[in-house]
Design an enzyme around this catalytic site. Sequence first.
Site, PDB file in Angstrom:
ATOM      1  N   LYS A 111       0.826  -1.216   0.000  1.00 22.73           N
ATOM      2  CA  LYS A 111       0.000   0.000   0.000  1.00 22.73           C
ATOM      3  C   LYS A 111       0.859   1.265   0.000  1.00 22.73           C
ATOM      4  CE  LYS A 111      -4.428  -0.993  -0.169  1.00 22.73           C
ATOM      5  NZ  LYS A 111      -4.432  -2.162  -1.008  1.00 22.73           N
ATOM      6  N   LYS A 194      -6.934 -14.160 -14.279  1.00 18.19           N
ATOM      7  CA  LYS A 194      -7.925 -14.101 -13.229  1.00 18.19           C
ATOM      8  C   LYS A 194      -8.950 -13.009 -13.517  1.00 18.19           C
ATOM      9  CE  LYS A 194      -8.035 -13.694  -8.248  1.00 18.19           C
ATOM     10  NZ  LYS A 194      -7.639 -12.650  -7.347  1.00 18.19           N
ATOM     11  N   LYS A 197     -11.650  -6.973 -10.837  1.00 17.24           N
ATOM     12  CA  LYS A 197     -11.887  -5.576 -11.120  1.00 17.24           C
ATOM     13  C   LYS A 197     -10.577  -4.838 -11.402  1.00 17.24           C
ATOM     14  CE  LYS A 197     -12.758  -2.038  -7.841  1.00 17.24           C
ATOM     15  NZ  LYS A 197     -12.882  -0.717  -8.077  1.00 17.24           N
TER      16      LYS A 197
END
Length: 331
Positions: A111, A194, A197
């Site tokens: 992150k 895969k 989104k």
Amino acid sequence: METVVSGIRPTGNLHLGNYFGALRNFLTMQNEHNCYFFIADYHSLTTHPTPGDLHGNVRQILVEYLAAGLDPEKATLYIQSDVPEVAELYLFLNMNAYIGELERCTSFKDKIRQQPENVNAGLLTYPTLMAADILIHRATKVPVGKDQEQHLEMTRTFGNRFNRLYNVDYFPEPQAFNFGNELVKIPGLNGSGKMGKSEGEGNAIYFADEPEAIRKKVMKAVTDSGPTEPNQARPDAIQNIFQLLKVVSAPETYNFFDEMYNTCQIRYGDMKKQLAVDMIAFTEPMRERIKAISADEAYVSKVARLGKEKAQENASKTIREVREIIGFKRF
Ligand code: TRP
């Protein structure tokens, strides 16, 4: 009977990959265990501090999970922020969570790279919040993918540390619930392995997509110039389309295109047209249920209220006991 907890982040609509991943297993689990499934809206603030339509996103996920078959009478289906007891446990756990171990967490390091402009304390303490979600129900099983195993390990660390510090045997050690090979892998439409989104525009088929949108996405799926030799191995992007056919089409349809490929007569345009038709038919019942449930304001509110009530009943008991253990007493 196990106590199961799982959180779903409100980031985007339900797609075929979600359904064949965890969700289908939730449907079986709710019949066999004491399940708490919640929408992790507190967590979403760690990456999106000013979400555009937080309420709308949370509502949509709730509607879609109901449409998929989660039963609010069997499982406890709730919204994380409806249970502020979670935030209180998070506070207690944070007092005994060390900066060093939080900084070493893989998801935190990822992150930092993804959002260097917003490395906030919530991001650092994401694992303590997740531990609070799990420990608040004193869960024994958590259905998580590989990417969440480190968080689960930290949950065990925090729970055990609490037990040791206060000399109690209060929190059980939650273990991963593994579905193993029951998971059907759903590939994406743009050649990626895969469906997801984050894999780019047009890669995922959402249950809420209108038929025309589905048709367009399928027709845009990546292909190549076709096989040149009989029984040639299939490149990934082509194999992906076959895998999708296998999931949504009749076996005869799959066998027909398989044969066409192996004899070098395949026309990808025809195969994609057929896949689009079958995909639209496959997703139709869910799409209709999503619309019907979404239109029923009273039902959605009722489900959310019931979930809040059931989750809070258990969570408030834990908080009462945890306060007692730490030494907070009533005057
Ligand atoms: N971190 C999980 C994810 O990204 C979501 C989550 C939050 C969760 N709290 C949880 C999952 C508790 C299981 C249990 O998918």
